[in-house]
Scaffold this motif. Structure first.
Motif, PDB file in Angstrom:
ATOM      1  N   CYS A  20      -4.311   5.782   0.275  1.00  0.00           N
ATOM      2  CA  CYS A  20      -3.523   4.981  -0.362  1.00  0.00           C
ATOM      3  C   CYS A  20      -3.144   5.390  -1.692  1.00  0.00           C
ATOM      4  O   CYS A  20      -4.061   5.741  -2.501  1.00  0.00           O
ATOM      5  CB  CYS A  20      -4.178   3.717  -0.496  1.00  0.00           C
ATOM      6  N   ARG A  35      -1.356   3.209  -4.019  1.00  0.00           N
ATOM      7  CA  ARG A  35      -1.038   1.912  -4.621  1.00  0.00           C
ATOM      8  C   ARG A  35      -2.255   1.355  -5.098  1.00  0.00           C
ATOM      9  O   ARG A  35      -3.077   1.211  -4.333  1.00  0.00           O
ATOM     10  CB  ARG A  35      -0.192   0.960  -3.950  1.00  0.00           C
ATOM     11  N   MET A  74      -9.907   3.578  -0.046  1.00  0.00           N
ATOM     12  CA  MET A  74      -8.834   3.426   1.256  1.00  0.00           C
ATOM     13  C   MET A  74      -8.245   4.992   1.564  1.00  0.00           C
ATOM     14  O   MET A  74      -7.182   5.537   1.322  1.00  0.00           O
ATOM     15  CB  MET A  74      -7.525   2.776   0.722  1.00  0.00           C
ATOM     16  N   CYS A 131      -3.992  -1.271  -4.876  1.00  0.00           N
ATOM     17  CA  CYS A 131      -3.973  -2.636  -4.333  1.00  0.00           C
ATOM     18  C   CYS A 131      -5.265  -3.329  -4.674  1.00  0.00           C
ATOM     19  O   CYS A 131      -5.330  -4.620  -4.215  1.00  0.00           O
ATOM     20  CB  CYS A 131      -3.933  -2.334  -2.833  1.00  0.00           C
ATOM     21  N   HIS A 189      -9.353   0.107  -4.313  1.00  0.00           N
ATOM     22  CA  HIS A 189      -8.211   0.837  -3.990  1.00  0.00           C
ATOM     23  C   HIS A 189      -8.477   2.191  -3.290  1.00  0.00           C
ATOM     24  O   HIS A 189      -7.958   2.672  -2.245  1.00  0.00           O
ATOM     25  CB  HIS A 189      -7.190   0.983  -4.980  1.00  0.00           C
ATOM     26  N   HIS A 192       0.728  -1.230   0.018  1.00  0.00           N
ATOM     27  CA  HIS A 192      -0.089  -0.007   0.067  1.00  0.00           C
ATOM     28  C   HIS A 192       0.730   1.324  -0.071  1.00  0.00           C
ATOM     29  O   HIS A 192       2.080   1.173   0.177  1.00  0.00           O
ATOM     30  CB  HIS A 192      -0.913  -0.048   1.239  1.00  0.00           C
TER      31      HIS A 192
HETATM   32 CU   LIG Z   1      -4.079   0.232  -0.816  1.00  0.00          CU
END
Ligand SMILES: [Cu+2]
Ligand code: HEC
Length: 321
Positions: A106, A108, A117, A110, A114, A70
């Motif tokens: 976040c 990234r 987040m 993920c 995502h 992350h």
């Molecule tokens: Cu993430």
């Protein structure tokens, strides 16, 4: 006698501080470090999702990922992005000078959720009266940013800024402002320019080149570079590398915009697009970036979106013939 008494006392004090203050010190240290754990959104995202810290005091954060890689960044700030590898906790110390609410998120990709987040840091302290910022342009203009906006006139080819520059003197000065460009769709600007006696000898494509010239004048090389960076990092996963709406995380149930299609793009103004970026979609998965980007970044990424339908680069500014 006196000596051994003092010695005994010293030993006692030593023992006491060692035994009793140890846990106190440990407790104090742990209290200072705030641990934030990161998990994929399906598994809870960040926890805690909300924390409150005092203004002007350094805060130590311990960031831990429990599953995949992350990222951790704080919106509207220049603080560097931290990558979180599973099992490799990272400690950062941050000081928030100004009270208010900050969004952390976040960075990234993920998973498909995502962009959900996110969390907030509330910074408490004596509130300095802030200069109240005006509402965003799309609100001022009363735009319905969810309404369809298909263009009725479109060019034969991609409009090119550096070709348009040749006839730049035909454009009235009141159109050559950032405000004018941001509040109008390319289609509207084309119709306005087309109706001018000054463009009577230009063909339709040449008038489109003038539109691209105006769009290029309203941005800068620096903004386009920053916009490209933000787009690759935050938008391409859904909107696609080339802006056609075919990114791996594009939702299946909504029509994705095709930024390369003039019929789609030339009916929208930069203000409308900035509005969508600020507010996000309504249940369409288009995230809101208002709490994450600075105002400048929202314009940079919007400026960059136009490069999918117009040649703002390369070759600009064109060498004077
Ligand atoms: Cu993430
Ligand atoms: C999770 C997927 C996703 C991400 C990430 C995403 N978008 Fe979108 N975006 C969408 C969807 C879906 C739509 C169409 C529905 C809507 O307008 O709400 C959309 C619509 C838009 C529109 C409106 C286009 C129009 O003409 O109506 C703009 C502008 C836009 N996105 C810009 C961005 C930018 C800039 C970023 C990155 C900072 C971004 N989007 C990131 C999914 C995404």
């Amino acid at each position: 006698m006196k000596h051994s008494h003092a010695l005994a006392l010293a030993t006692l004090v030593f023992l006491f501080t060692g035994v009793a203050l140890g846990p106190v010190r440990r407790w104090w240290r742990n209290r200072e470090v705030v641990e934030i754990r990161a998990r994929m959104p399906e598994r809870g995202g960040f926890s805690p999702k909300a924390l409150t810290v005092p203004a002007g005091t350094p805060v130590r954060l311990r960031l831990v990922s429990d599953d995949v890689v992350h990222g951790f960044a704080i919106g509207g700030q220049d603080a560097p992005v931290v990558d979180l590898y599973p099992g490799k906790p990272v400690e950062v110390t941050l000081t928030f000078d100004r009270p208010g609410t900050y969004t952390f998120y976040c960075t990234r990709w993920c998973g498909p959720n995502h962009w959900r987040m996110r969390g907030t840091i509330t910074v408490e302290g004596p509130t300095t009266p802030e200069p109240s910022s005006p509402p965003p342009l799309y609100v001022q203009l009363g735009l319905d940013i969810d309404a369809p906006h298909e263009a009725t006139v479109v060019p034969q080819e991609r409009p090119r800024a550096f070709r348009g520059q040749r006839w730049a003197s035909r454009i009235p000065p009141e159109l050559q402002t950032v405000e004018y460009v941001r509040t109008h769709a390319p289609e509207e600007v084309w119709l306005t320019l087309r109706a001018l006696p000054a463009t009577a000898d230009l063909d339709d494509q040449q008038v489109w080149d003038l539109v691209a010239y105006l769009w290029r004048q309203a941005t800068s090389q620096g903004a386009l570079t920053e916009g490209a960076r933000l787009y690759a990092q935050q938008c391409a996963a859904c909107h696609g590398e080339a802006g056609q709406g075919d990114g791996p995380f594009a939702p299946q149930h909504v029509t994705m915009p095709d930024f390369t299609d003039p019929a789609w793009s030339f009916g929208a103004s930069p203000a409308l697009w900035q509005g969508k970026v600020l507010r996000g979609g309504m249940g369409t998965t288009m995230p809101s970036w208002g709490l994450i980007f600075t105002e400048e970044q929202t314009w940079a990424v919007v400026d960059y979106l136009w490069t999918f339908s117009m040649d703002l680069e390369p070759g600009f500014p064109a060498p004077v013939p």
